[in-house]
Design a protein around this motif. Structure first.
Motif, PDB file in Angstrom:
ATOM      1  N   GLY A 168      29.924  47.330  56.393  1.00 50.89           N
ATOM      2  CA  GLY A 168      29.986  48.625  55.731  1.00 50.89           C
ATOM      3  C   GLY A 168      31.325  48.912  55.091  1.00 50.89           C
ATOM      4  O   GLY A 168      31.446  49.850  54.294  1.00 50.89           O
ATOM      5  N   GLU A 169      32.330  48.127  55.401  1.00 47.53           N
ATOM      6  CA  GLU A 169      33.671  48.308  54.829  1.00 47.53           C
ATOM      7  C   GLU A 169      33.757  47.548  53.508  1.00 47.53           C
ATOM      8  O   GLU A 169      34.486  46.569  53.359  1.00 47.53           O
ATOM      9  CB  GLU A 169      34.721  47.875  55.849  1.00 47.53           C
ATOM     10  N   THR A 170      32.967  48.024  52.549  1.00 38.72           N
ATOM     11  CA  THR A 170      32.812  47.320  51.279  1.00 38.72           C
ATOM     12  C   THR A 170      34.097  47.284  50.461  1.00 38.72           C
ATOM     13  O   THR A 170      34.262  46.422  49.594  1.00 38.72           O
ATOM     14  CB  THR A 170      31.707  47.977  50.439  1.00 38.72           C
ATOM     15  N   MET A 171      35.024  48.211  50.742  1.00 37.43           N
ATOM     16  CA  MET A 171      36.298  48.194  50.019  1.00 37.43           C
ATOM     17  C   MET A 171      37.021  46.853  50.184  1.00 37.43           C
ATOM     18  O   MET A 171      37.796  46.436  49.324  1.00 37.43           O
ATOM     19  CB  MET A 171      37.205  49.342  50.473  1.00 37.43           C
ATOM     20  N   ALA A 172      36.729  46.140  51.275  1.00 34.32           N
ATOM     21  CA  ALA A 172      37.378  44.852  51.510  1.00 34.32           C
ATOM     22  C   ALA A 172      37.008  43.837  50.440  1.00 34.32           C
ATOM     23  O   ALA A 172      37.849  43.034  50.008  1.00 34.32           O
ATOM     24  CB  ALA A 172      37.012  44.320  52.892  1.00 34.32           C
ATOM     25  N   GLU A 173      35.750  43.857  49.995  1.00 32.36           N
ATOM     26  CA  GLU A 173      35.375  42.865  48.986  1.00 32.36           C
ATOM     27  C   GLU A 173      35.776  43.304  47.577  1.00 32.36           C
ATOM     28  O   GLU A 173      36.058  42.463  46.714  1.00 32.36           O
ATOM     29  CB  GLU A 173      33.888  42.527  49.054  1.00 32.36           C
ATOM     30  N   TRP A 174      35.840  44.610  47.335  1.00 26.59           N
ATOM     31  CA  TRP A 174      36.441  45.061  46.072  1.00 26.59           C
ATOM     32  C   TRP A 174      37.909  44.616  46.012  1.00 26.59           C
ATOM     33  O   TRP A 174      38.402  44.214  44.960  1.00 26.59           O
ATOM     34  CB  TRP A 174      36.337  46.577  45.943  1.00 26.59           C
ATOM     35  N   TRP A 175      38.594  44.705  47.135  1.00 23.53           N
ATOM     36  CA  TRP A 175      39.987  44.237  47.243  1.00 23.53           C
ATOM     37  C   TRP A 175      40.053  42.753  46.890  1.00 23.53           C
ATOM     38  O   TRP A 175      40.976  42.322  46.180  1.00 23.53           O
ATOM     39  CB  TRP A 175      40.457  44.487  48.665  1.00 23.53           C
ATOM     40  N   MET A 176      39.087  41.983  47.395  1.00 20.60           N
ATOM     41  CA  MET A 176      39.070  40.538  47.133  1.00 20.60           C
ATOM     42  C   MET A 176      38.990  40.236  45.643  1.00 20.60           C
ATOM     43  O   MET A 176      39.603  39.268  45.163  1.00 20.60           O
ATOM     44  CB  MET A 176      37.881  39.886  47.848  1.00 20.60           C
ATOM     45  N   GLU A 177      38.248  41.043  44.891  1.00 21.27           N
ATOM     46  CA  GLU A 177      38.148  40.812  43.449  1.00 21.27           C
ATOM     47  C   GLU A 177      39.519  40.868  42.792  1.00 21.27           C
ATOM     48  O   GLU A 177      39.882  40.014  41.985  1.00 21.27           O
ATOM     49  CB  GLU A 177      37.215  41.845  42.803  1.00 21.27           C
ATOM     50  N   GLY A 178      40.294  41.904  43.134  1.00 27.20           N
ATOM     51  CA  GLY A 178      41.617  42.026  42.541  1.00 27.20           C
ATOM     52  C   GLY A 178      42.553  40.928  42.983  1.00 27.20           C
ATOM     53  O   GLY A 178      43.347  40.399  42.177  1.00 27.20           O
ATOM     54  N   PHE A 179      42.464  40.570  44.253  1.00 30.65           N
ATOM     55  CA  PHE A 179      43.306  39.498  44.796  1.00 30.65           C
ATOM     56  C   PHE A 179      43.008  38.178  44.089  1.00 30.65           C
ATOM     57  O   PHE A 179      43.919  37.465  43.651  1.00 30.65           O
ATOM     58  CB  PHE A 179      43.056  39.382  46.298  1.00 30.65           C
ATOM     59  N   LEU A 180      41.722  37.856  43.969  1.00 31.98           N
ATOM     60  CA  LEU A 180      41.336  36.580  43.360  1.00 31.98           C
ATOM     61  C   LEU A 180      41.594  36.561  41.864  1.00 31.98           C
ATOM     62  O   LEU A 180      41.999  35.530  41.304  1.00 31.98           O
ATOM     63  CB  LEU A 180      39.867  36.288  43.656  1.00 31.98           C
ATOM     64  N   ASP A 181      41.363  37.692  41.181  1.00 30.02           N
ATOM     65  CA  ASP A 181      41.625  37.739  39.739  1.00 30.02           C
ATOM     66  C   ASP A 181      43.078  37.398  39.445  1.00 30.02           C
ATOM     67  O   ASP A 181      43.378  36.627  38.520  1.00 30.02           O
ATOM     68  CB  ASP A 181      41.306  39.143  39.192  1.00 30.02           C
ATOM     69  N   LYS A 182      43.972  37.964  40.229  1.00 30.72           N
ATOM     70  CA  LYS A 182      45.394  37.699  39.982  1.00 30.72           C
ATOM     71  C   LYS A 182      45.779  36.290  40.409  1.00 30.72           C
ATOM     72  O   LYS A 182      46.535  35.600  39.704  1.00 30.72           O
ATOM     73  CB  LYS A 182      46.252  38.718  40.718  1.00 30.72           C
ATOM     74  N   GLU A 354      38.285  50.214  41.818  1.00 28.42           N
ATOM     75  CA  GLU A 354      39.400  49.786  40.979  1.00 28.42           C
ATOM     76  C   GLU A 354      40.724  49.875  41.721  1.00 28.42           C
ATOM     77  O   GLU A 354      41.586  48.996  41.592  1.00 28.42           O
ATOM     78  CB  GLU A 354      39.463  50.627  39.700  1.00 28.42           C
ATOM     79  N   ARG A 355      40.889  50.885  42.537  1.00 30.35           N
ATOM     80  CA  ARG A 355      42.130  51.017  43.300  1.00 30.35           C
ATOM     81  C   ARG A 355      42.206  49.945  44.389  1.00 30.35           C
ATOM     82  O   ARG A 355      43.286  49.438  44.699  1.00 30.35           O
ATOM     83  CB  ARG A 355      42.234  52.423  43.876  1.00 30.35           C
ATOM     84  N   CYS A 356      41.049  49.576  44.953  1.00 30.19           N
ATOM     85  CA  CYS A 356      41.012  48.452  45.893  1.00 30.19           C
ATOM     86  C   CYS A 356      41.464  47.170  45.213  1.00 30.19           C
ATOM     87  O   CYS A 356      42.260  46.394  45.769  1.00 30.19           O
ATOM     88  CB  CYS A 356      39.593  48.256  46.430  1.00 30.19           C
ATOM     89  N   ARG A 357      40.944  46.936  44.017  1.00 33.10           N
ATOM     90  CA  ARG A 357      41.312  45.726  43.272  1.00 33.10           C
ATOM     91  C   ARG A 357      42.824  45.662  43.045  1.00 33.10           C
ATOM     92  O   ARG A 357      43.453  44.612  43.199  1.00 33.10           O
ATOM     93  CB  ARG A 357      40.600  45.699  41.917  1.00 33.10           C
ATOM     94  N   ARG A 358      43.393  46.777  42.657  1.00 32.78           N
ATOM     95  CA  ARG A 358      44.829  46.798  42.356  1.00 32.78           C
ATOM     96  C   ARG A 358      45.666  46.571  43.616  1.00 32.78           C
ATOM     97  O   ARG A 358      46.719  45.924  43.558  1.00 32.78           O
ATOM     98  CB  ARG A 358      45.193  48.111  41.661  1.00 32.78           C
ATOM     99  N   LEU A 359      45.203  47.093  44.745  1.00 33.01           N
ATOM    100  CA  LEU A 359      45.920  46.832  45.991  1.00 33.01           C
ATOM    101  C   LEU A 359      45.790  45.361  46.375  1.00 33.01           C
ATOM    102  O   LEU A 359      46.730  44.762  46.903  1.00 33.01           O
ATOM    103  CB  LEU A 359      45.394  47.730  47.105  1.00 33.01           C
ATOM    104  N   GLY A 360      44.619  44.768  46.117  1.00 34.73           N
ATOM    105  CA  GLY A 360      44.459  43.336  46.367  1.00 34.73           C
ATOM    106  C   GLY A 360      45.448  42.515  45.570  1.00 34.73           C
ATOM    107  O   GLY A 360      46.094  41.600  46.094  1.00 34.73           O
TER     108      GLY A 360
END
Length: 375
Positions: A168-182, A354-360
């Motif tokens: 249920g902590e879906t923000m973790a995978e949004w974070w992964m998108e930003g981490f992997l993109d960079k 989007e904010r999750c991605r940027r933190l990633g």
């Protein structure tokens, strides 16, 4: 009007939906578990009608305090999510909204589907530095994916990043998108330099079964994966068993476990202060990482978070404690809010994908700042 949730990640039970001013709902418990809090459902046939949706069992959820000062998210296209009027009286969670169309989705946080996860894994293959490994299968027969980024040669650092042990902590995978993109951006100098010194082992979704089933915290067998690290089994927690097995095979020099916290409206880190081998040197290492992340992202802070564990009180069944003690490395849990950040709020979206991605992405800057100290 109709309420439905029979889709990937969906969770709600409709008790009544005849009157838009009195829609009554319940959240369904995780399979073989008493955990519940995640909800995700669709409302159809209610265009231009003032809707009042009451989740009647919210007071008995896993973390009812998480509903205080909380606003649910809604979306017409399942891409853009916005916050809506939400109230909690200690028993019922009430969502109020007037839909502009005859189809609208509501959720605890912006969902991250298994299909999107599969797209994320497929998209990484465009980068020559990526190798996708299927570690094995879950209890529901889904693939458990590991991304290896960089060539494992010489004395390169072995950096492990995992997310979504709690589905249920879906923000973790949004974070992964930003981490992997960079990390996979060949024009990004931080990532380019890091990959000269480190190999990254990334598990974007530790819990595919719970994700598809619409669980808050557990896998298909009702196991809380973040309490399975000391003695995982293929029968109860194959996800942890397989990842842990790979860790012991290749080693770990840095570990970050990405989560979401229901109650606290902050981004923060929880460490392994309670392990037997904790020391001033290890505290200094963690403090330095947090300081680097503060510089990399104003959305991260260090004043608020969990109280550190007392010396000797570590629970080695938890990933961060197990990895820190077993491998003697910097191991941390990163927590993000379901609500919004108090110091850097966004009225429309709250804490968002989007904010999750940027933190990633910002975490790569912190790892880069620590690259000489992680050996």
């Amino acid at each position: 009007m109709h309420i439905s949730s029979q889709f990937d990640g969906g969770n709600i039970r409709c008790l009544a939906a005849e009157d838009p001013s009195d829609i009554r709902l319940e959240i369904v418990k995780d399979n073989q578990s008493d955990f519940y809090q995640w909800f995700f459902f669709r409302l159809t046939g209610a265009k231009d009608r003032e809707c009042v949706m009451r989740i009647q069992n919210a007071g008995g959820a896993a973390y009812p305090g998480g509903f205080k000062d909380y606003r649910a998210v809604a979306s017409y296209d399942r891409e853009s999510w916005f916050r809506i009027e939400t109230e909690f009286d200690g028993k019922e969670l009430t969502l109020r909204h007037k839909p502009l169309a005859n189809s609208l989705y509501f959720a605890y946080f912006a969902p991250y589907s298994v299909e999107r996860h599969m797209d994320l894994i497929a998209d990484t293959l465009a980068a020559p530095s990526v190798d996708v490994m299927r570690l094995g299968q879950t209890l529901d027969g889904q693939d458990l994916d590991l991304l290896r980024i960089g060539e494992p040669e010489g004395d390169k650092l072995k950096c492990w990043i995992i997310g979504r042990q709690h589905p249920g902590e879906t923000m973790a995978e949004w974070w992964m998108e930003g981490f992997l993109d960079k990390l996979l951006d060949e024009d990004e100098p931080v990532s380019r330099e890091l990959l000269k010194r480190a190999v990254f082992y990334v598990v974007p979704n530790m819990n595919p079964d719970g994700s598809r089933r619409g669980h808050l915290r557990t896998n298909a067998a009702g196991a809380n994966l973040n309490r399975e690290w000391l003695k995982p089994t293929m029968e109860r927690s194959p996800e942890v068993f397989l990842v842990r097995q790979k860790m012991h095979e290749v080693g770990v020099d840095f570990f970050l476990d990405v989560h979401g916290d229901e109650a606290l409206p902050y981004n923060f880190i929880a460490g392994a202060e309670g392990i037997a081998s904790w020391s001033e040197e290890r505290q200094a290492l963690q403090d330095a990482y947090e300081a680097a992340l503060v510089l990399a992202s104003p959305d991260f802070q260090t004043e608020h978070g969990y109280e550190p564990d007392a010396p000797g009180s570590a629970n080695l069944a938890k990933a961060t404690d197990y990895v820190a003690e077993t491998f003697g490395c910097l191991a941390m849990t990163l927590e993000m809010p379901f609500k919004d950040t108090v110091e850097t709020p966004n009225e429309l979206e709250g804490w968002s994908p989007e904010r999750c991605r940027r933190l990633g992405a910002a975490n790569l800057n912190a790892i880069y700042a620590m690259r000489e100290r992680l050996t």
